[in-house]
Write a protein that holds these residues in place. Sequence first.
Motif, PDB file in Angstrom:
ATOM      1  N   ASP A  91       0.975  -1.106  -0.031  1.00 11.19           N
ATOM      2  CA  ASP A  91       0.028   0.090   0.166  1.00 11.19           C
ATOM      3  C   ASP A  91       1.031   1.251  -0.168  1.00 11.19           C
ATOM      4  OD1 ASP A  91       1.111   0.159   2.402  1.00 11.19           O
ATOM      5  OD2 ASP A  91      -0.759  -0.366   3.432  1.00 11.19           O
ATOM      6  N   GLY A  92       0.360   2.285   0.198  1.00 13.24           N
ATOM      7  CA  GLY A  92       1.176   3.637   0.064  1.00 13.24           C
ATOM      8  C   GLY A  92       2.322   3.767   1.142  1.00 13.24           C
ATOM      9  N   SER A  93       2.051   3.229   2.338  1.00 14.47           N
ATOM     10  CA  SER A  93       2.822   3.231   3.279  1.00 14.47           C
ATOM     11  C   SER A  93       3.980   2.136   3.036  1.00 14.47           C
ATOM     12  CB  SER A  93       2.389   3.303   4.580  1.00 14.47           C
ATOM     13  OG  SER A  93       1.908   1.950   5.012  1.00 14.47           O
ATOM     14  N   TYR A  94       3.744   1.048   2.613  1.00 13.63           N
ATOM     15  CA  TYR A  94       4.815   0.163   2.399  1.00 13.63           C
ATOM     16  C   TYR A  94       5.682   0.703   1.265  1.00 13.63           C
ATOM     17  CZ  TYR A  94       3.263  -3.600   5.181  1.00 13.63           C
ATOM     18  OH  TYR A  94       2.684  -4.600   6.369  1.00 13.63           O
ATOM     19  N   PHE A  95       5.151   1.383   0.235  1.00 13.74           N
ATOM     20  CA  PHE A  95       5.584   2.091  -1.007  1.00 13.74           C
ATOM     21  C   PHE A  95       6.910   3.157  -0.339  1.00 13.74           C
ATOM     22  CE2 PHE A  95       6.466   5.326  -3.991  1.00 13.74           C
ATOM     23  CZ  PHE A  95       7.076   4.638  -4.932  1.00 13.74           C
ATOM     24  N   ASP A  96       6.198   3.789   0.592  1.00 20.44           N
ATOM     25  CA  ASP A  96       7.141   4.919   1.329  1.00 20.44           C
ATOM     26  C   ASP A  96       8.222   4.254   2.019  1.00 20.44           C
ATOM     27  OD1 ASP A  96       5.408   6.907   0.151  1.00 20.44           O
ATOM     28  OD2 ASP A  96       4.321   7.137   2.189  1.00 20.44           O
ATOM     29  N   ASP A  97       8.107   3.247   2.799  1.00 18.89           N
ATOM     30  CA  ASP A  97       9.005   2.738   3.496  1.00 18.89           C
ATOM     31  C   ASP A  97      10.004   2.129   2.561  1.00 18.89           C
ATOM     32  OD1 ASP A  97       7.599   2.899   5.787  1.00 18.89           O
ATOM     33  OD2 ASP A  97       6.795   0.870   5.812  1.00 18.89           O
ATOM     34  N   SER A  98       9.928   1.653   1.195  1.00 19.41           N
ATOM     35  CA  SER A  98      10.754   1.127   0.170  1.00 19.41           C
ATOM     36  C   SER A  98      11.629   2.383  -0.364  1.00 19.41           C
ATOM     37  CB  SER A  98      10.181   0.533  -0.896  1.00 19.41           C
ATOM     38  OG  SER A  98       9.207  -0.440  -0.711  1.00 19.41           O
ATOM     39  N   VAL A  99      10.934   3.558  -0.369  1.00 15.37           N
ATOM     40  CA  VAL A  99      11.609   4.682  -0.901  1.00 15.37           C
ATOM     41  C   VAL A  99      12.388   5.137   0.139  1.00 15.37           C
ATOM     42  CG1 VAL A  99      11.481   6.808  -1.451  1.00 15.37           C
ATOM     43  CG2 VAL A  99       9.794   5.383  -2.546  1.00 15.37           C
ATOM     44  N   ASN A 100      12.224   5.022   1.309  1.00 12.44           N
ATOM     45  CA  ASN A 100      12.702   5.439   2.624  1.00 12.44           C
ATOM     46  C   ASN A 100      14.135   4.509   2.722  1.00 12.44           C
ATOM     47  OD1 ASN A 100      11.481   7.496   2.937  1.00 12.44           O
ATOM     48  ND2 ASN A 100      10.176   6.667   4.594  1.00 12.44           N
ATOM     49  N   TYR A 101      13.927   3.157   2.491  1.00 18.06           N
ATOM     50  CA  TYR A 101      15.038   2.073   2.556  1.00 18.06           C
ATOM     51  C   TYR A 101      16.233   2.459   1.576  1.00 18.06           C
ATOM     52  CZ  TYR A 101      17.684  -2.392   2.218  1.00 18.06           C
ATOM     53  OH  TYR A 101      18.491  -3.162   2.188  1.00 18.06           O
ATOM     54  N   MET A 102      15.727   3.004   0.277  1.00 20.64           N
ATOM     55  CA  MET A 102      16.731   3.161  -0.747  1.00 20.64           C
ATOM     56  C   MET A 102      17.452   4.578   0.153  1.00 20.64           C
ATOM     57  SD  MET A 102      15.018   2.126  -4.000  1.00 20.64           S
ATOM     58  CE  MET A 102      16.345   2.772  -5.220  1.00 20.64           C
ATOM     59  N   VAL A 103      16.683   5.668   0.463  1.00 14.80           N
ATOM     60  CA  VAL A 103      17.350   6.944   0.973  1.00 14.80           C
ATOM     61  C   VAL A 103      18.398   6.803   1.968  1.00 14.80           C
ATOM     62  CG1 VAL A 103      16.953   8.983   1.932  1.00 14.80           C
ATOM     63  CG2 VAL A 103      15.444   8.255  -0.023  1.00 14.80           C
ATOM     64  N   GLU A 104      17.712   5.636   2.780  1.00 16.26           N
ATOM     65  CA  GLU A 104      18.862   5.395   3.919  1.00 16.26           C
ATOM     66  C   GLU A 104      19.965   4.714   3.623  1.00 16.26           C
ATOM     67  OE1 GLU A 104      16.046   3.119   6.499  1.00 16.26           O
ATOM     68  OE2 GLU A 104      14.924   4.623   6.896  1.00 16.26           O
ATOM     69  N   HIS A 105      19.757   4.045   2.443  1.00 16.98           N
ATOM     70  CA  HIS A 105      21.222   3.386   1.747  1.00 16.98           C
ATOM     71  C   HIS A 105      21.801   4.325   0.956  1.00 16.98           C
ATOM     72  CE1 HIS A 105      19.351   0.148   3.939  1.00 16.98           C
ATOM     73  NE2 HIS A 105      20.541  -0.558   4.092  1.00 16.98           N
ATOM     74  N   GLY A 106      21.599   5.475   1.096  1.00 15.75           N
ATOM     75  CA  GLY A 106      22.667   6.288   0.174  1.00 15.75           C
ATOM     76  C   GLY A 106      21.967   7.003  -1.225  1.00 15.75           C
ATOM     77  N   ILE A 107      20.791   6.478  -1.541  1.00 18.88           N
ATOM     78  CA  ILE A 107      20.189   6.907  -2.841  1.00 18.88           C
ATOM     79  C   ILE A 107      19.233   8.209  -2.654  1.00 18.88           C
ATOM     80  CG2 ILE A 107      19.136   6.253  -4.846  1.00 18.88           C
ATOM     81  CD1 ILE A 107      21.436   4.540  -4.209  1.00 18.88           C
ATOM     82  N   ALA A 108      19.610   9.440  -3.223  1.00 17.67           N
ATOM     83  CA  ALA A 108      18.524  10.449  -3.183  1.00 17.67           C
ATOM     84  C   ALA A 108      17.417   9.977  -3.540  1.00 17.67           C
ATOM     85  CB  ALA A 108      19.377  11.661  -3.693  1.00 17.67           C
ATOM     86  N   LYS A 109      16.401  10.734  -3.109  1.00 15.90           N
ATOM     87  CA  LYS A 109      14.746  10.570  -3.693  1.00 15.90           C
ATOM     88  C   LYS A 109      14.798  10.710  -5.012  1.00 15.90           C
ATOM     89  CE  LYS A 109      10.087  10.861  -2.741  1.00 15.90           C
ATOM     90  NZ  LYS A 109       9.035  11.510  -2.017  1.00 15.90           N
ATOM     91  N   GLU A 110      15.388  11.861  -5.403  1.00 17.37           N
ATOM     92  CA  GLU A 110      15.448  12.137  -6.971  1.00 17.37           C
ATOM     93  C   GLU A 110      16.156  11.233  -8.077  1.00 17.37           C
ATOM     94  OE1 GLU A 110      15.921  14.208  -4.417  1.00 17.37           O
ATOM     95  OE2 GLU A 110      17.762  15.235  -4.403  1.00 17.37           O
ATOM     96  N   ASP A 111      16.973  10.270  -7.304  1.00 16.91           N
ATOM     97  CA  ASP A 111      17.820   9.455  -7.991  1.00 16.91           C
ATOM     98  C   ASP A 111      17.061   8.123  -8.151  1.00 16.91           C
ATOM     99  OD1 ASP A 111      19.611  11.503  -8.754  1.00 16.91           O
ATOM    100  OD2 ASP A 111      20.686  10.700  -6.904  1.00 16.91           O
ATOM    101  N   SER A 120      -1.306  -3.494  -8.824  1.00 19.29           N
ATOM    102  CA  SER A 120      -1.367  -2.696  -7.473  1.00 19.29           C
ATOM    103  C   SER A 120      -2.281  -1.672  -7.646  1.00 19.29           C
ATOM    104  CB  SER A 120       0.234  -2.106  -7.636  1.00 19.29           C
ATOM    105  OG  SER A 120       0.096  -1.078  -8.851  1.00 19.29           O
ATOM    106  N   ASP A 121      -2.590  -1.277  -6.196  1.00 15.54           N
ATOM    107  CA  ASP A 121      -3.750  -0.430  -5.953  1.00 15.54           C
ATOM    108  C   ASP A 121      -3.312   0.945  -6.543  1.00 15.54           C
ATOM    109  OD1 ASP A 121      -6.382  -0.009  -4.495  1.00 15.54           O
ATOM    110  OD2 ASP A 121      -5.183   1.827  -3.927  1.00 15.54           O
ATOM    111  N   ALA A 122      -4.309   1.714  -7.120  1.00 15.51           N
ATOM    112  CA  ALA A 122      -4.224   3.050  -7.746  1.00 15.51           C
ATOM    113  C   ALA A 122      -3.489   4.052  -6.814  1.00 15.51           C
ATOM    114  CB  ALA A 122      -5.752   3.618  -8.142  1.00 15.51           C
ATOM    115  N   THR A 123      -3.599   3.729  -5.599  1.00 14.60           N
ATOM    116  CA  THR A 123      -2.995   4.703  -4.671  1.00 14.60           C
ATOM    117  C   THR A 123      -1.356   4.635  -4.604  1.00 14.60           C
ATOM    118  OG1 THR A 123      -3.211   3.032  -2.891  1.00 14.60           O
ATOM    119  CG2 THR A 123      -4.545   5.002  -2.869  1.00 14.60           C
ATOM    120  N   VAL A 124      -1.016   3.456  -5.038  1.00 13.28           N
ATOM    121  CA  VAL A 124       0.478   3.060  -5.223  1.00 13.28           C
ATOM    122  C   VAL A 124       0.818   3.631  -6.622  1.00 13.28           C
ATOM    123  CG1 VAL A 124       2.260   1.220  -5.578  1.00 13.28           C
ATOM    124  CG2 VAL A 124       0.546   0.884  -3.500  1.00 13.28           C
TER     125      VAL A 124
END
Length: 331
Positions: A91-111, A120-124
């Motif tokens: 869902d939306g929050s798991y998606f955000d967690d996945s983005v955050n995981y990448m950010v925490e591992h050194g990938i900027a969100k814009e990258d 997948s649901d329309a919200t994702v």
Amino acid sequence: MSIDYKAEIERLKKELDVTLVAHYYQRDEVFEMADITGDSLELARRCKADDNPWVVFCGVGFMGQSVKVIAPEKRVLMPKIACCAMARMIDGSYFDDSVNYMVEHGIAKEDILPITYINSDATVKAKVGEMGGYVCTSSNAFKIIEKGLETGKKILFVPDRCLGQNFAIKMGLKSCVIGEGECNPKEADVICFNGFCSVHQLFTVDDIEFYRNKYPGIKIAVHPECDPKVVQAADFAGSTSQLIKYVNELDPEQKVAIGTEYNLVNRMRQKNTYVLSSTKPECPTMNETTLEDLYKTLKSIEEGNPINEIQVDEHTVKYANLALERMLAIK
Ligand code: 13P
Ligand code: SF4
């Protein structure tokens, strides 16, 4: 007196401005009533091009939702709003967690360039659309990932880890799955969410070996939602439409075992065609829709009291549509 559902559905179809749509995995008796059939990409394209104001969609929730997002002016009803089990894994929050995981591992969100499987649901999809990403299906994932790579960004692939890994292997890319062993986004090109389809996980390398031993020379064809080991061991992997084409082009004497949903395999050519599993691979949610449900849904339109209508809020439509249209623009 019992109702002749088939006759009533035919009558209602003639009288109403409605297009009846069915995915290949639907029960035969439902599938046979449809005006439009296909895999998820074909259904999305053909529904968009269709003129009728009403769509009755026999499939799983994300499919009806996608039609509503692409063509919000249409009234979309689903005889059963059955949810694909894989689509429910994110869902939306798991998606955000996945983005955050990448950010925490050194990938900027814009990258990060997110790609979501259409399951997948329309919200994702909306979150993906907001980040400049794409929807893909099993028939165009190669092209969409290729397009995503042109941006030079890291691909976040959700929710199907198998589809993400299978196409990464096919394209010679490095992939990893968040939550499975060491997944360092800096060292991978495609970072996958840990979702899967339980129906397609039924097919195993042992099943392939069983058929190859029993019928030397048999071909093995599977859907890319299968485990990467299974896809690697198969002769062919493709979306539902691609599997149908593959089987139709085989010599009629060529034996083939197929790894995808039972209703589709059972509808393919009868001779020399086998289901690649000793367990019947039925998708429970795809099988929920019955002729009676379909009849009741059409009847509800006739009576001016439509049931099971798909609603998607404006914000979600706006951004999910961006991700879907980016996909549809790629031929
Ligand atoms: P297709 O894109 O091949 O139609 O697959 C959809 C699906 O849900 C497969 O399990
Ligand atoms: Fe979802 Fe799997 Fe069913 Fe396809 S077969 S609709 S991915 S649960």
